[in-house]
Design a protein around this motif. Structure first.
Motif, PDB file in Angstrom:
ATOM      1  N   TYR A 175       0.847  -1.207   0.000  1.00  0.00           N
ATOM      2  CA  TYR A 175       0.000   0.000   0.000  1.00  0.00           C
ATOM      3  C   TYR A 175       0.868   1.237   0.000  1.00  0.00           C
ATOM      4  O   TYR A 175       0.622   2.206  -0.705  1.00  0.00           O
ATOM      5  N   LEU A 182       2.667   6.860  -6.703  1.00  0.00           N
ATOM      6  CA  LEU A 182       1.755   7.816  -7.344  1.00  0.00           C
ATOM      7  C   LEU A 182       2.176   9.250  -7.035  1.00  0.00           C
ATOM      8  O   LEU A 182       1.478  10.198  -7.381  1.00  0.00           O
ATOM      9  N   GLN A 188       0.987  12.385   3.258  1.00  0.00           N
ATOM     10  CA  GLN A 188      -0.198  11.980   2.484  1.00  0.00           C
ATOM     11  C   GLN A 188      -0.372  10.464   2.531  1.00  0.00           C
ATOM     12  O   GLN A 188      -1.482   9.960   2.659  1.00  0.00           O
ATOM     13  N   ARG A 192      -3.724   9.195   4.254  1.00  0.00           N
ATOM     14  CA  ARG A 192      -4.721   8.739   3.284  1.00  0.00           C
ATOM     15  C   ARG A 192      -4.742   7.225   3.086  1.00  0.00           C
ATOM     16  O   ARG A 192      -5.738   6.666   2.654  1.00  0.00           O
ATOM     17  N   VAL A 193      -3.620   6.555   3.370  1.00  0.00           N
ATOM     18  CA  VAL A 193      -3.576   5.110   3.134  1.00  0.00           C
ATOM     19  C   VAL A 193      -3.327   4.318   4.425  1.00  0.00           C
ATOM     20  O   VAL A 193      -4.091   3.425   4.764  1.00  0.00           O
ATOM     21  N   ARG A 289     -12.909  -6.377   5.214  1.00  0.00           N
ATOM     22  CA  ARG A 289     -14.016  -6.308   4.251  1.00  0.00           C
ATOM     23  C   ARG A 289     -14.059  -7.411   3.223  1.00  0.00           C
ATOM     24  O   ARG A 289     -13.194  -8.063   2.829  1.00  0.00           O
TER      25      ARG A 289
ATOM     26  N   LYS B  84       4.893  11.458 -10.650  1.00  0.00           N
ATOM     27  CA  LYS B  84       3.683  11.777 -11.415  1.00  0.00           C
ATOM     28  C   LYS B  84       3.905  11.471 -12.892  1.00  0.00           C
ATOM     29  O   LYS B  84       3.020  11.020 -13.593  1.00  0.00           O
ATOM     30  N   PRO B  95      -4.321  -2.316  -4.897  1.00  0.00           N
ATOM     31  CA  PRO B  95      -5.265  -1.224  -4.658  1.00  0.00           C
ATOM     32  C   PRO B  95      -5.307  -0.901  -3.169  1.00  0.00           C
ATOM     33  O   PRO B  95      -5.038  -1.776  -2.344  1.00  0.00           O
ATOM     34  N   PHE B  96      -5.600   0.351  -2.845  1.00  0.00           N
ATOM     35  CA  PHE B  96      -5.693   0.737  -1.437  1.00  0.00           C
ATOM     36  C   PHE B  96      -6.988   0.196  -0.850  1.00  0.00           C
ATOM     37  O   PHE B  96      -7.961  -0.029  -1.582  1.00  0.00           O
ATOM     38  N   PRO B  97      -7.029   0.003   0.456  1.00  0.00           N
ATOM     39  CA  PRO B  97      -8.264  -0.515   1.080  1.00  0.00           C
ATOM     40  C   PRO B  97      -9.329   0.572   1.166  1.00  0.00           C
ATOM     41  O   PRO B  97      -9.826   0.890   2.242  1.00  0.00           O
ATOM     42  N   PHE B 106      -7.377   9.050  -5.991  1.00  0.00           N
ATOM     43  CA  PHE B 106      -6.289   9.245  -5.017  1.00  0.00           C
ATOM     44  C   PHE B 106      -5.257  10.249  -5.528  1.00  0.00           C
ATOM     45  O   PHE B 106      -4.874  11.188  -4.836  1.00  0.00           O
ATOM     46  N   ARG B 109      -6.555  13.755  -5.544  1.00  0.00           N
ATOM     47  CA  ARG B 109      -6.652  14.297  -4.185  1.00  0.00           C
ATOM     48  C   ARG B 109      -5.300  14.739  -3.639  1.00  0.00           C
ATOM     49  O   ARG B 109      -5.211  15.712  -2.905  1.00  0.00           O
ATOM     50  N   ILE B 110      -4.247  13.980  -3.968  1.00  0.00           N
ATOM     51  CA  ILE B 110      -2.953  14.374  -3.398  1.00  0.00           C
ATOM     52  C   ILE B 110      -2.246  15.431  -4.239  1.00  0.00           C
ATOM     53  O   ILE B 110      -1.400  16.147  -3.721  1.00  0.00           O
ATOM     54  N   HIS B 111      -2.594  15.556  -5.519  1.00  0.00           N
ATOM     55  CA  HIS B 111      -1.847  16.494  -6.347  1.00  0.00           C
ATOM     56  C   HIS B 111      -2.584  17.798  -6.635  1.00  0.00           C
ATOM     57  O   HIS B 111      -1.960  18.825  -6.842  1.00  0.00           O
ATOM     58  N   ARG B 160      -5.779   3.830 -11.825  1.00  0.00           N
ATOM     59  CA  ARG B 160      -5.380   4.766 -10.778  1.00  0.00           C
ATOM     60  C   ARG B 160      -4.135   5.541 -11.211  1.00  0.00           C
ATOM     61  O   ARG B 160      -3.970   6.709 -10.919  1.00  0.00           O
ATOM     62  N   LEU B 161      -3.273   4.846 -11.939  1.00  0.00           N
ATOM     63  CA  LEU B 161      -2.040   5.443 -12.429  1.00  0.00           C
ATOM     64  C   LEU B 161      -2.332   6.416 -13.576  1.00  0.00           C
ATOM     65  O   LEU B 161      -1.830   7.537 -13.609  1.00  0.00           O
ATOM     66  N   VAL B 164      -3.378  10.047 -12.924  1.00  0.00           N
ATOM     67  CA  VAL B 164      -2.451  11.153 -12.639  1.00  0.00           C
ATOM     68  C   VAL B 164      -1.730  11.636 -13.900  1.00  0.00           C
ATOM     69  O   VAL B 164      -0.817  12.442 -13.819  1.00  0.00           O
TER      70      VAL B 164
END
Lengths: 289, 251
Positions: A175, A182, A188, A192-193, A289, B84, B95-97, B106, B109-111, B160-161, B164
């Motif tokens: 993660y 990214l 962050q 966020r993660v 989940r 980026k 993937p993030f949870p 994502f 939101r961060i950029h 997701r990639l 950006v």
């Protein structure tokens, strides 16, 4: 033949030990119920839980534990407000930010904090914290809920820090890599993660920390002032459920109303702790989940 | 749009030299495969391009990696901007949870300086369309991303990639956890993405390199032995070691 018999005996021995611990818990609980429920012959459960006066040795005895419940809740709330942000921040620092040497030192420090006996913390609080609270707020006495909250925060912190740190540490590295790849900054990535991924473990840490606070006796008895009145602010003396049992059990006549009432307080405490532990457990074992 | 030019790149993990004097030219809007046996340095090579190796203690690099006229080995490189521009897809889909939607936005939101809800929706739709997941997932955007199948997860990571707006996509064995059908579909997706992105893929699987790539580099023990068009590498390798590897004598 001999080997089989040995296997059998060892297995049975382990089984007996396992069952014994459950047996004792059940016996203790039944004893608590038997002694505690007797109080409801004298006072109704509603009057017991919500009665505003605790005068167990006046005649007739007034056995309302609302002031004690409020005292416990207030001290716990105060301790939670102090210990949760600091504890979680400390866990983030240890798990994510600190260089590995600092990390080892800090972890050892947290373990050490957990190892301080509560009576020692209470004693230190009594001679240092209590005068400070008195002088800073210009109070007639420094023996207040606030003093208790601060000392109990120290007791909750090791639990919160170590369990929350574990939770953060066990967030899969992938993660973190994904977020960094990214272009996320370290902070962050953390908020966020990492934090969402570790949220159930962190909640469990908080619950267990609070569980420790609500069951704590010695330190609160020494520094909260022990006045059984419904408190209106953190700067008043309070008396907690635990301190009441510890302070009064010695002088309660066995079989008296007072004696039964103290056991009933024990049941109330038991239920509160049990609920907190179960909640913590639910968070800990919540499927991802 | 950027290609990547590598000049005399050396990389050490402590005393161990993992990359030895590598030079190569990864051209834009092409798929370049890096092949070679385990431990040959191909993943290391990939991870230099977005400086993911920085997290390993004791890493030293020398040489040049030029992306958009900038040597990204330089310690002053802005890693946020670099990552980026040069995005990465990992071996295990990660993937993030969070929800599917939140995974894709994502990056935004961060950029982004300011978040605009309509803009986010637009990004989600575009990104999912470009990885051919939109029709499957458009009604399930609030579902947790971890509930998807492995292939969907990997596609989601690519989406997701893409969200950006990178220029280069680094793929580190992106199909190694997928079954053959899913692999085939991801490969189709890669061919589709090649129109807009420079893609570098590390793979264990020689057939995959042959199927999907335009250029191929063969690495062995930290050296780039041969770098040529995929056609040449697989039909007329110049180096004996390349020939031995692609004909399956070792690896």
């Amino acid at each position: 033949m001999f080997r089989k018999a040995k296997e059998f005996i060892i297995e049975k021995l382990i089984q007996v030990c396992g069952l014994a611990s459950i047996f004792f818990v059940v016996v203790i609980f039944l004893f608590l119920l038997k002694e505690g429920l007797a109080v409801f012959k004298i006072v109704t459960p509603l009057n017991f839980l919500f009665g505003k006066s605790w005068y167990p040795i006046s005649d007739p005895a007034q056995l309302g534990i609302l002031p004690l419940i409020c005292g416990s809740l207030l001290v716990t709330l105060g301790a939670a407000i102090i210990s949760i942000p600091i504890g979680v921040a400390c866990a983030i620092y240890i798990a994510e930010i600190a260089p590995s040497k600092t990390k080892e030192v800090l972890k050892a420090g947290v373990e050490l904090l957990a190892a301080i006996p509560s009576v020692v913390l209470g004693f230190i609080g009594m001679v240092t914290l209590v005068p400070w609270v008195k002088n800073i707020f210009h109070l007639p006495t420094g023996l207040t809920a606030l003093s208790g909250s601060i000392m109990l925060a120290f007791m909750a912190m090791p639990t919160i820090v170590s369990i929350a740190e574990d939770a953060l540490y066990s967030v899969p590295k992938s993660y973190k890599e994904g977020a960094f790849a990214l272009g996320a900054t370290h902070w962050q990535t953390i908020h966020r993660v990492m934090l969402p991924a570790a949220s159930s473990g962190i909640l469990a840490a908080v619950m267990l920390g609070i569980g420790r606070v609500i069951g704590e006796t010695m330190a609160v008895m020494m520094i909260t002032g022990n006045a059984a009145v419904i408190p209106h602010s953190l700067l008043q003396p309070v008396r907690t459920l635990t301190a009441t049992i510890a302070a009064e059990m010695g002088e309660a006549v066995v079989g008296s109303e007072h004696y039964f009432a103290l056991f009933a307080i024990g049941i109330v405490l038991f239920i509160i702790s049990f609920a907190i532990n179960v909640t913590a457990d639910l968070f800990l074992h919540r499927e991802n989940r | 749009m950027a290609g990547i030019r590598v000049n005399n790149l050396d990389l050490w993990y402590g005393d161990f030299q993992a990359l030895k004097n590598v030079s190569a030219d990864f051209k834009e809007k092409r798929i370049t495969a890096i092949i070679g046996p385990s431990g040959c340095g191909k993943s290391t090579m990939l991870r230099v391009f977005n400086r993911m190796n920085d997290f390993i203690e004791g890493v030293r690099t020398s040489g040049e990696i030029i992306i958009d006229n900038e040597n990204i080995i330089n310690p002053e490189t802005d890693l946020v901007l670099l990552r980026k521009k040069v995005g990465m897809v990992f071996q295990r889909p990660n993937p993030f949870p969070l929800s599917i939607y939140e995974n894709i936005v994502f990056g935004e939101r961060i950029h982004a300086e300011k978040i605009n809800k309509n803009n986010l929706d637009e990004i989600v739709e575009q990104s999912l369309k470009s990885v051919l997941l939109w029709d499957e997932l458009k009604d399930k955007l609030n579902r947790p991303a971890l509930s998807l199948s492995l292939e969907q997860k990997q596609r989601l990571c690519i989406a997701r990639l893409i969200a950006v707006k990178p220029e280069v996509l680094l793929m580190d064995e992106p199909c190694s956890t997928l079954d053959p059908q899913a692999t085939q579909r991801i490969e189709e997706l890669m061919r589709e993405l090649r129109k807009n992105y420079t893609i570098i893929i590390v793979t264990h699987n020689m057939q995959q390199a042959a199927r999907v790539s335009d250029d191929t580099g063969f690495m062995l023990l930290g050296e780039l032995i041969e770098f040529d068009s995929t056609q040449n590498i697989f039909t007329a390798p110049k180096d004996k070691r390349t020939e031995d590897y692609i004909t399956g004598r070792y690896g």
